[in-house]
Design a protein around this motif. Structure first.
Motif, mmCIF file in Angstrom:
data_model
loop_
_atom_site.group_PDB
_atom_site.id
_atom_site.type_symbol
_atom_site.label_atom_id
_atom_site.label_comp_id
_atom_site.label_asym_id
_atom_site.label_seq_id
_atom_site.Cartn_x
_atom_site.Cartn_y
_atom_site.Cartn_z
ATOM 1 N N LEU A 112 43.300 42.224 25.214
ATOM 2 C CA LEU A 112 44.659 42.277 25.776
ATOM 3 C C LEU A 112 44.971 41.034 26.597
ATOM 4 C CD1 LEU A 112 44.776 46.035 26.894
ATOM 5 C CD2 LEU A 112 46.145 44.982 25.083
ATOM 6 N N PHE A 113 44.021 40.619 27.421
ATOM 7 C CA PHE A 113 44.230 39.431 28.252
ATOM 8 C C PHE A 113 44.425 38.178 27.394
ATOM 9 C CE2 PHE A 113 41.981 41.608 31.966
ATOM 10 C CZ PHE A 113 43.143 41.715 32.714
ATOM 11 N N LEU A 114 43.582 38.008 26.387
ATOM 12 C CA LEU A 114 43.666 36.827 25.531
ATOM 13 C C LEU A 114 44.972 36.778 24.745
ATOM 14 C CD1 LEU A 114 40.002 36.632 24.157
ATOM 15 C CD2 LEU A 114 41.073 35.115 25.840
ATOM 16 N N HIS A 115 45.494 37.952 24.413
ATOM 17 C CA HIS A 115 46.707 38.018 23.600
ATOM 18 C C HIS A 115 47.987 37.909 24.435
ATOM 19 C CE1 HIS A 115 49.865 39.829 21.016
ATOM 20 N NE2 HIS A 115 49.172 39.261 20.049
ATOM 21 N N TYR A 116 47.981 38.515 25.643
ATOM 22 C CA TYR A 116 49.227 38.640 26.389
ATOM 23 C C TYR A 116 49.374 37.716 27.605
ATOM 24 C CZ TYR A 116 50.413 42.818 23.707
ATOM 25 O OH TYR A 116 50.732 43.687 22.694
ATOM 26 N N ARG A 119 44.201 32.769 31.309
ATOM 27 C CA ARG A 119 42.812 32.960 31.737
ATOM 28 C C ARG A 119 42.696 33.263 33.233
ATOM 29 N NH1 ARG A 119 39.446 28.233 28.427
ATOM 30 N NH2 ARG A 119 39.923 29.009 26.322
ATOM 31 N N THR A 120 43.615 32.706 34.023
ATOM 32 C CA THR A 120 43.585 32.973 35.467
ATOM 33 C C THR A 120 43.804 34.463 35.742
ATOM 34 O OG1 THR A 120 44.472 30.766 35.926
ATOM 35 C CG2 THR A 120 44.629 32.404 37.693
ATOM 36 N N THR A 121 44.780 35.034 35.051
ATOM 37 C CA THR A 121 45.059 36.464 35.203
ATOM 38 C C THR A 121 43.893 37.298 34.685
ATOM 39 O OG1 THR A 121 47.419 36.007 34.885
ATOM 40 C CG2 THR A 121 46.714 38.300 34.694
ATOM 41 N N MET A 122 43.294 36.859 33.575
ATOM 42 C CA MET A 122 42.137 37.565 33.026
ATOM 43 C C MET A 122 40.986 37.557 34.032
ATOM 44 S SD MET A 122 40.111 37.023 29.387
ATOM 45 C CE MET A 122 39.502 35.378 29.737
ATOM 46 N N LEU A 123 40.780 36.410 34.677
ATOM 47 C CA LEU A 123 39.721 36.308 35.684
ATOM 48 C C LEU A 123 39.996 37.253 36.848
ATOM 49 C CD1 LEU A 123 37.192 34.929 36.813
ATOM 50 C CD2 LEU A 123 38.685 33.161 37.795
ATOM 51 N N LEU A 124 41.248 37.284 37.326
ATOM 52 C CA LEU A 124 41.611 38.166 38.434
ATOM 53 C C LEU A 124 41.425 39.629 38.055
ATOM 54 C CD1 LEU A 124 42.807 38.610 41.251
ATOM 55 C CD2 LEU A 124 45.086 38.518 40.220
ATOM 56 N N VAL A 154 38.578 49.491 49.457
ATOM 57 C CA VAL A 154 39.328 50.210 48.416
ATOM 58 C C VAL A 154 40.823 49.916 48.534
ATOM 59 C CG1 VAL A 154 39.989 52.496 47.548
ATOM 60 C CG2 VAL A 154 37.610 52.052 48.200
ATOM 61 N N SER A 155 41.326 49.914 49.757
ATOM 62 C CA SER A 155 42.757 49.674 49.983
ATOM 63 C C SER A 155 43.152 48.254 49.581
ATOM 64 C CB SER A 155 43.102 49.919 51.458
ATOM 65 O OG SER A 155 42.776 51.240 51.833
ATOM 66 N N SER A 156 42.255 47.300 49.781
ATOM 67 C CA SER A 156 42.523 45.914 49.382
ATOM 68 C C SER A 156 42.646 45.799 47.867
ATOM 69 C CB SER A 156 41.415 44.987 49.886
ATOM 70 O OG SER A 156 41.369 44.979 51.298
ATOM 71 N N VAL A 157 41.789 46.526 47.148
ATOM 72 C CA VAL A 157 41.847 46.515 45.682
ATOM 73 C C VAL A 157 43.197 47.067 45.208
ATOM 74 C CG1 VAL A 157 40.867 47.504 43.578
ATOM 75 C CG2 VAL A 157 39.345 46.641 45.371
ATOM 76 N N TRP A 158 43.669 48.131 45.845
ATOM 77 C CA TRP A 158 44.968 48.702 45.485
ATOM 78 C C TRP A 158 46.103 47.746 45.841
ATOM 79 C CZ3 TRP A 158 46.734 53.279 43.212
ATOM 80 C CH2 TRP A 158 45.731 54.144 42.775
ATOM 81 N N ALA A 159 46.016 47.089 46.985
ATOM 82 C CA ALA A 159 47.055 46.143 47.390
ATOM 83 C C ALA A 159 47.135 44.968 46.413
ATOM 84 C CB ALA A 159 46.776 45.627 48.802
ATOM 85 N N LEU A 160 45.993 44.579 45.838
ATOM 86 C CA LEU A 160 45.969 43.493 44.858
ATOM 87 C C LEU A 160 46.805 43.808 43.621
ATOM 88 C CD1 LEU A 160 42.280 42.168 44.816
ATOM 89 C CD2 LEU A 160 44.349 40.853 45.292
#
Length: 306
Positions: A112-116, A119-124, A154-160
């Protein structure tokens, strides 16, 4: 005789249907799907809030990041849950699909990452997934040294998630996005502290310095009320100064909903249903924004019908 056979047959179908529904419900609640749907609701909420289009690919990506995270966490913590959440622990005991789900999610996400996206977003995206998977085996234990670390983690992951929405579509991060990420962080801290009320015996046994363990005497409920007020204040002031769109005030009723389930937990701390009310809050965020953004259309529709 025929009518008796028909009664027995219908009764068997009814019992089978009931068993299937119960099994589906347990899988949805205990299998990580509830919070995965909550994560999807957060990105969908951002789309409505900021007036930006969203595709099914991002919704699927979000689901495939958070579903394996929560399934893995619940499975790894099944032994500890026997003390505070025995129903979930028994359901997940002997679960063999977790590693298949994790591996499958990595594979589908890569495609999905490679298609849409880039690479920066895929890494994140993979950073969020890996951090989430490491939570139960590594990051959770840091709470033995740092008070409430797991809540903030956990809250930081959700905020991301809010920022991830912008990264995914290569949209510049705005002040409004940062404020909304702060709102999500604050709300998730409150929700995580509430879950720690349920898990206080297990956390105390494992030496985890959670807010309920450290504060004691149910003082954490005062903190929860403060976080509730802080959430409302953040929204109201941000709208007043033009930093968030007016539709952001749709969240305000949710704070009264939160105050209600906090009181329910305080009066019945062993009632799992009360904690479920907190777990669905991210889904309610989306629902209120959706209703608020379509209120004008609904008003016109009602007036036409009348």
């Amino acid at each position: 005789m025929v009518s008796m056979f028909k009664y027995v047959s219908d009764n068997k179908v009814s019992i089978d249907l009931e068993k299937m529904l119960i099994s589906f419900w347990k899988e949805f609640i205990f299998g990580g799907h509830l919070f995965a749907l909550g994560a999807v609701s957060v990105v969908a909420m951002c789309s409505l809030l900021f007036g930006l289009p969203i595709g099914p690919d991002l919704l699927l990506v979000t689901y495939l990041i958070f579903y394996p995270i929560y399934l893995y966490d619940y499975t790894q913590g099944a032994a500890d849950d026997l003390l505070t959440n025995s129903v979930r622990a028994k359901y997940l005991s002997g679960n063999k699909k977790t590693y298949i789900v994790v591996a499958g999610s990595f594979a589908v996400l890569t495609m999905l990452f490679l298609h849409y996206t880039n690479r920066t977003t895929m890494l994140l995206g993979f950073v969020v997934l890996v951090l989430g998977l490491l939570y139960s085996s590594y990051f959770k234990k840091i709470t033995k040294k740092i008070v409430a670390f797991k809540n903030f983690f956990v809250s930081s992951v959700w905020a991301l998630l809010v920022l991830f929405f912008f990264f995914y579509y290569s949209i510049p991060i705005t002040k409004a996005a940062l404020i909304m990420a702060g709102f999500v962080f604050t709300r998730m801290v409150a929700i995580q502290i509430l879950f720690d009320v349920r898990d206080i015996d297990g956390d105390r046994k494992n030496g985890l310095l959670t807010i309920p363990v450290v504060m004691g005497d149910h003082k954490e409920f005062g903190l929860l009320k403060f976080l509730n007020f802080a959430s409302i204040a953040l929204l109201v002031f941000s709208v007043y100064f033009g930093l968030l769109p007016f539709i952001s005030l749709s969240f305000v009723p949710v704070m009264f909903y939160a105050a209600n389930y906090i009181n329910k937990v305080r009066s019945s701390m062993n009632n799992y249903a009360c904690y479920l009310l907190a777990a669905v809050e991210p889904i309610i965020w989306f629902s209120t924004v959706f209703f608020g953004s379509n209120l004008g259309k609904l008003t016109v529709l009602v007036s036409i019908m009348l």
